[in-house]
Design a protein around this motif. Structure first.
Motif, PDB file in Angstrom:
ATOM      1  N   UNK A   1       0.787  -1.247   0.000  1.00 29.75           N
ATOM      2  CA  UNK A   1       0.000   0.000   0.000  1.00 29.75           C
ATOM      3  C   UNK A   1       0.812   1.287   0.000  1.00 29.75           C
ATOM      4  N   UNK A   2       1.560   1.527  -1.069  1.00 29.34           N
ATOM      5  CA  UNK A   2       2.264   2.799  -1.191  1.00 29.34           C
ATOM      6  C   UNK A   2       1.995   3.381  -2.579  1.00 29.34           C
ATOM      7  N   UNK A   3       2.045   4.694  -2.676  1.00 26.83           N
ATOM      8  CA  UNK A   3       1.793   5.359  -3.956  1.00 26.83           C
ATOM      9  C   UNK A   3       2.836   4.949  -4.983  1.00 26.83           C
TER      10      UNK A   3
ATOM     11  N   UNK B   1       1.927   1.602  -6.335  1.00 27.42           N
ATOM     12  CA  UNK B   1       0.703   1.729  -7.135  1.00 27.42           C
ATOM     13  C   UNK B   1       1.011   2.321  -8.507  1.00 27.42           C
ATOM     14  N   UNK B   2       1.893   3.307  -8.537  1.00 27.99           N
ATOM     15  CA  UNK B   2       2.257   3.932  -9.803  1.00 27.99           C
ATOM     16  C   UNK B   2       3.035   2.970 -10.692  1.00 27.99           C
ATOM     17  N   UNK B   3       3.982   2.252 -10.094  1.00 31.75           N
ATOM     18  CA  UNK B   3       4.769   1.286 -10.857  1.00 31.75           C
ATOM     19  C   UNK B   3       3.879   0.201 -11.446  1.00 31.75           C
ATOM     20  N   UNK B   4       2.973  -0.327 -10.611  1.00 31.57           N
ATOM     21  CA  UNK B   4       2.052  -1.369 -11.082  1.00 31.57           C
ATOM     22  C   UNK B   4       1.206  -0.878 -12.236  1.00 31.57           C
TER      23      UNK B   4
ATOM     24  N   UNK C   1      -4.838   4.134 -16.447  1.00 27.93           N
ATOM     25  CA  UNK C   1      -3.667   4.056 -15.575  1.00 27.93           C
ATOM     26  C   UNK C   1      -3.802   5.000 -14.383  1.00 27.93           C
ATOM     27  N   UNK C   2      -4.259   6.215 -14.631  1.00 22.92           N
ATOM     28  CA  UNK C   2      -4.455   7.166 -13.531  1.00 22.92           C
ATOM     29  C   UNK C   2      -5.513   6.636 -12.559  1.00 22.92           C
ATOM     30  N   UNK C   3      -6.538   6.004 -13.084  1.00 23.83           N
ATOM     31  CA  UNK C   3      -7.597   5.452 -12.237  1.00 23.83           C
ATOM     32  C   UNK C   3      -7.074   4.308 -11.376  1.00 23.83           C
ATOM     33  N   UNK C   4      -6.237   3.453 -11.961  1.00 25.29           N
ATOM     34  CA  UNK C   4      -5.686   2.336 -11.204  1.00 25.29           C
ATOM     35  C   UNK C   4      -4.802   2.820 -10.061  1.00 25.29           C
TER      36      UNK C   4
ATOM     37  N   UNK D   1      -7.507   1.663  -1.680  1.00 27.08           N
ATOM     38  CA  UNK D   1      -7.833   0.418  -0.967  1.00 27.08           C
ATOM     39  C   UNK D   1      -6.684  -0.060  -0.098  1.00 27.08           C
ATOM     40  N   UNK D   2      -5.535   0.625  -0.180  1.00 29.68           N
ATOM     41  CA  UNK D   2      -4.398   0.373   0.712  1.00 29.68           C
ATOM     42  C   UNK D   2      -3.929  -1.080   0.706  1.00 29.68           C
ATOM     43  N   UNK D   3      -3.909  -1.672  -0.463  1.00 30.85           N
ATOM     44  CA  UNK D   3      -3.388  -3.026  -0.582  1.00 30.85           C
ATOM     45  C   UNK D   3      -4.293  -4.104  -0.033  1.00 30.85           C
ATOM     46  N   UNK D   4      -5.544  -3.767   0.276  1.00 26.61           N
ATOM     47  CA  UNK D   4      -6.440  -4.749   0.896  1.00 26.61           C
ATOM     48  C   UNK D   4      -7.040  -5.731  -0.101  1.00 26.61           C
ATOM     49  N   UNK D   5      -6.929  -5.431  -1.396  1.00 29.01           N
ATOM     50  CA  UNK D   5      -7.494  -6.307  -2.418  1.00 29.01           C
ATOM     51  C   UNK D   5      -6.855  -5.988  -3.773  1.00 29.01           C
TER      52      UNK D   5
END
Length: 228
Positions: free
Chosen positions: A50-52, A55-58, A188-191, A198-202
């Motif tokens: 759960x880090x920005x 999330x950006x890399x993914x 991509x921006x939405x993801x 969701x902080x890595x919860x799902x």
């Protein structure tokens, strides 16, 4: 936390190498399947940190596809289909940019009848007289989706707020995953927003309008993947 981030990014780097090799060696007819499996791999591994930054890399590594994600095939009842809105016309009708998104969501809804749907978007145009979410729900109901399957998030005025306000709905409903439906230039921006919210919860994956949206089955089995 820094160690976890490094491990997550390392996992993504390894996955990127595998994904590149996969795309280079598969036949054109198998590439869509490869995109599904690749997105499923990253969304259920390093992307859950759960880090920005992660999330950006993914989201940068995500392969854009109109085919249903692995999480929707494996867990249709637990995965929510979230449709992102856009400013309505003054007469309250959905704008042209929303029609392909709604058509993609409708195809997924028909292919995965066990999956619940969330439409998200507030009243960004007061002249329209209703929220984006309400207009999208009405469109889906008009095209045969049961109103009982569709929840609405009516407050958001931006992509970040879409994710911020939908996240608690996902947690309250004990969702096991999210399939975000939006335009290719917006995904991509939405993801990033949803993975952060969701902080890595799902796991969070995306679907864009286009060929492959009709893939799926009433059981959500993996055998349905790759069909069109």
């Amino acid at each position: 936390m820094l160690t976890k981030v490094k491990l997550g990014l390392a996992a993504l780097a390894v996955s990127a190498t595998v994904g590149t090799a996969l795309q280079a060696t598969t036949a054109p007819t198998a590439e869509a399947d490869g995109a599904q499996l690749w997105n499923g791999l990253i969304s259920t591994t390093g992307c859950l940190i759960p880090t920005y930054q992660v999330a950006q890399t993914c989201s940068d590594l995500e392969l854009l596809t109109g085919r249903p994600p692995v999480i929707l095939n494996l867990n249709p009842a637990g995965t929510r289909i979230v449709v992102l809105g856009a400013r309505l016309n003054n007469n309250g009708k959905v704008p042209r940019v929303l029609i392909p998104r709604l058509q993609a969501a409708l195809a997924l809804a028909r292919g995965f009848p066990m999956s619940s749907i969330i439409t998200t978007g507030g009243m960004t145009n007061r002249r329209a007289g209703r929220s984006e979410a309400r207009a999208m729900k009405d469109w889906l109901v008009k095209h045969g989706v049961s109103a009982r399957r569709i929840a609405t998030e009516n407050r958001s005025t931006s992509t970040a707020e879409n994710a911020k306000f939908v996240a608690p709905m996902l947690w309250r409903g004990r969702a096991g995953g999210v399939t975000v439906v939006t335009s290719a230039n917006h995904l991509r921006r939405s993801l990033i927003s949803f993975r952060t919210a969701v902080r890595g919860s799902m796991p969070v994956e995306g679907v864009i309008p286009g060929a492959g949206n009709t893939s799926g089955s009433s059981s959500g089995g993996l055998g349905s993947m790759g069909s069109s």
